[in-house]
Structure formats: C-alpha cells, structure tokens
Design a protein around this motif. Structure first.
Motif, PDB file in Angstrom:
ATOM      1  N   TRP A  57       0.805  -1.222   0.000  1.00  0.00           N
ATOM      2  CA  TRP A  57       0.000   0.000   0.000  1.00  0.00           C
ATOM      3  C   TRP A  57       0.839   1.274   0.000  1.00  0.00           C
ATOM      4  N   SER A  58       2.157   1.128   0.120  1.00  0.00           N
ATOM      5  CA  SER A  58       3.014   2.305  -0.035  1.00  0.00           C
ATOM      6  C   SER A  58       3.106   2.709  -1.502  1.00  0.00           C
ATOM      7  N   THR A  61      -2.071   3.270  -5.922  1.00  0.00           N
ATOM      8  CA  THR A  61      -2.799   4.537  -6.037  1.00  0.00           C
ATOM      9  C   THR A  61      -4.253   4.327  -6.472  1.00  0.00           C
ATOM     10  N   TYR A  76     -10.524   0.420   3.658  1.00  0.00           N
ATOM     11  CA  TYR A  76      -9.085   0.272   3.834  1.00  0.00           C
ATOM     12  C   TYR A  76      -8.320   1.012   2.745  1.00  0.00           C
ATOM     13  N   ALA A  77      -8.762   0.858   1.492  1.00  0.00           N
ATOM     14  CA  ALA A  77      -8.099   1.554   0.385  1.00  0.00           C
ATOM     15  C   ALA A  77      -8.136   3.062   0.601  1.00  0.00           C
ATOM     16  N   SER A  79      -8.359   4.589   3.400  1.00  0.00           N
ATOM     17  CA  SER A  79      -7.495   4.947   4.531  1.00  0.00           C
ATOM     18  C   SER A  79      -6.038   5.085   4.096  1.00  0.00           C
ATOM     19  N   LYS A  80      -5.706   4.439   2.978  1.00  0.00           N
ATOM     20  CA  LYS A  80      -4.351   4.522   2.421  1.00  0.00           C
ATOM     21  C   LYS A  80      -4.241   5.585   1.329  1.00  0.00           C
TER      22      LYS A  80
END
Length: 368
Positions: A57-58, A61, A76-77, A79-80
C-alpha cells in the motif's frame, strides 16, 4: 451532519433519508471520494480474493475492483489514500442507441455513489470495425461516462483498457486517440500478446520486450498524451504442452486458431506467478532466459511424462519494461492482477512478492 439536522431531514423527507447510502466505515470521512491526483500511478486490478490486505500500500494509487464489492476493502483503500473504481462492461450493441447509453451510465454513477467508489474502469474488449455504429458509440460512451462521473463525483477517475497495440489487435479497431482524449487514463494491457500467432506455432513470451514497447511507441506516435498512459504488465504466464521440444529448446504447440490466426496462446493455459515459483524448483530446466524476447521460461514434465514450457514475467523482465515508463514520461504502471502473488508467511515467497512489487516502480519514482 448534526443529529438535529438529520432528524429534521427525516421528518421533512423520509424517503430521501432512507435511500441515502450509509457509510460502512468506522471513520465516516473514509467514505469521501479520493480526489488527489498522483504524479505516478500504480494501478492494481483486484479479483475479489482476500489478498488485498497484503498489497504494498506504499505504492498502490488506484484499485479496479473486478470481484464482489467488499465495503471493508473500500474503507481500507481510502485509509491509504488509494482510489477504488468500478468495473464497467456492456455489450456494444446495447449502447449504440444514445438513450440506452445514458441509462447505462446513470446506473454506473448510481452504483459508484452507493458503494462510495472513486470512478470506473471501462473494460470493453470486444471486436469493433472501424467506422461502424459500434465504433462511434464506444467513443461516445467513454466521453459521456467521463463527463457524468466528473459532474456527479467531483475528482473521480475514468480509465479505459486498451490492447497492447493500437493496430486492431483481436479486431479491436477503436478510435484510440479520441478515447484517450475523452477519459483520464488508458490502461494498456501489455499481455496475452500471443492471442494471434501468425508465424510458427511455438511457445513464446506472454509480453515480449520489443513487441511490448513497440506498442507504446505506436500509441505515442499517435500523439496520445503520455501522462494518460498506464503500462500494464502480467503477473501470470502461460503453460504450453509441447507437441515437440526441439534440440534448440523450441516448444512446438498445437494449432488453436483465434480470430483468423492459425494459432494462439489458447494452446496453453494461464498460470499464476505464485504457482510458477513453486513449480520452478522441480522443473527439468530451471529458470532460463531468452535474450531476444527478454523473458524467462522453464520446462517441466507432468505426471504423464508430457513436456511443458512455461513463459512468464518476473522482476527482471518487468523492471526492464518499467524503465520505459520513466524514460518516456508515462503516467504509471499496473498489473493484471494483484492476487496472483504468494502472500503467505513463507520467507522465500515474501521476498519474491516484495521483488515483484518493487519491479513496478522505476527507481527514480520510489520513495527514498
């Protein structure tokens, strides 16, 4: 919104409140659309497995959801800081009529709002003849979908999937220039490049280096903005049963015609990267490398004694293609699909998975 305001709204317009989608996230702000535009896209296709928890997840996009909707995944996506977009597919004959086209687009926008999505990936891989009614309808669909999403969900993203080359691959003769102008991104599916084999019926790379990059050269020569182009790479390969394995190591495959070509990759079967990495250890050849196609492959025997040849992409072959992204200023890179790696706790698998994710980003694009 304050509690008293919700009560007043419910009293004045109960139907409106009952129809409003309820945010499934523990933090309500995670249901807000992601509007940040990234300079470099890492575009992930997800097929509905539980692997998403272990994506890098770093880097991610945008996630295109090709599996069942999972609200936990969406939260979750977000939140990233990553977008999550719908899959959009429709028979082209259905949208030649403008009214039908408008209805389909409205349905997609409504679904995106209901699921708190950030756009749509239009994945229409159907054959189209140039200057046919479907040819013009497809371009209109992309343009009208983009306009509707941008209007109804500000900051949303509309992408369109194109073949590895604009030269009518698999009879997909689209107006690529107009489509690219109409949407935010085009995702170039640089895989399945042996869907039509016009020469010798032999096993070859899924995405040969020169052929793959020649497709991008062709798109750029059409004056398509490189900042709209996302390179797609495969996280899978093809397993071909060999009718004969020559002394030179060439695997002759069965003649399986496709759309006019005498043979195709349908003579083999797709196989995930995670499976190949396990199979490689027990192969008869070990990993081999083809300098011309710049791709790895290996041979193995099945339980019946049949020789197979497997062609695939790994960090070495992918990183060489990814260098083109940096050199030519493309918007980013992505893969089909994010669920094909081994996300287990096995240390060897973990390193293989890290290497595949790291191969996506040119070194200059990585965080220090």
């Amino acid at each position: 919104m304050a509690a008293w305001c919700l009560l007043l709204l419910a009293a004045l317009c109960p139907a409106l409140v009952s129809c409003a989608p309820q945010c499934p996230c523990e933090r309500p702000e995670l249901c807000n659309p992601i509007t940040d535009v990234r300079d470099f896209e890492v575009y992930v296709f997800d097929t509905g497995r539980s692997s998403w928890k272990f994506y890098d997840w770093s880097k991610v996009t945008t996630v295109a959801t090709f599996g069942k909707y999972n609200p936990e995944f969406m939260c979750y996506a977000h939140s990233k800081g990553a977008r999550m977009v719908l899959k959009g597919d429709v028979p082209l004959g259905n949208i030649v009529d403008p009214a039908n086209r408008t209805d389909w687009i409205s349905e997609q926008v409504d679904l995106a709002k209901k699921q708190f999505m950030d756009g749509i990936n239009i994945d229409i891989e159907q054959g189209v003849k140039q200057d046919s009614p479907e040819y013009y309808a497809l371009t209109a669909l992309v343009k009208e979908t983009t306009e509707a999403f941008h209007r109804e969900i500000p900051g949303s993203q509309v992408s369109f999937d194109v073949a590895w080359s604009p030269k009518c691959i698999d009879k997909r003769c689209y107006d690529y220039v107009a489509i690219a102008e109409a949407c935010d991104l085009v995702f170039v599916m640089s895989y399945d490049e042996q869907s039509q084999i016009w020469g010798d019926c032999i096993a070859m790379a899924n995405a040969p280096y020169k052929q793959t990059l020649g497709g991008y050269d062709d798109y750029l020569m059409m004056k398509i903005d490189p900042k709209k182009i996302v390179m797609g790479v495969p996280w899978y390969g093809y397993d071909y049963p060999c009718l004969e394995l020559t002394h030179e190591g060439v695997c002759k495959i069965a003649n399986v015609p496709f759309r006019g070509a005498p043979c195709s990759d349908a003579a083999g079967r797709q196989i995930p990267y995670r499976i190949m990495m396990k199979q490689l250890n027990s192969s008869t050849s070990g990993r081999m490398w083809d300098d011309n196609q710049r791709a790895p492959y290996y041979n193995y025997k099945d339980d019946q004694g049949q020789i197979h040849q497997v062609w695939y992409d790994d960090p070495e072959s992918i990183s060489q293609k990814a260098a083109y992204v940096r050199e030519h200023g493309l918007r980013g890179i992505g893969m089909w699909n994010g669920d094909l790696l081994d996300y287990s706790k096995d240390p060897v698998a973990q390193q293989q998975t890290r290497d595949m994710w790291n191969a996506l980003e040119p070194a200059d694009e990585r965080e220090p």
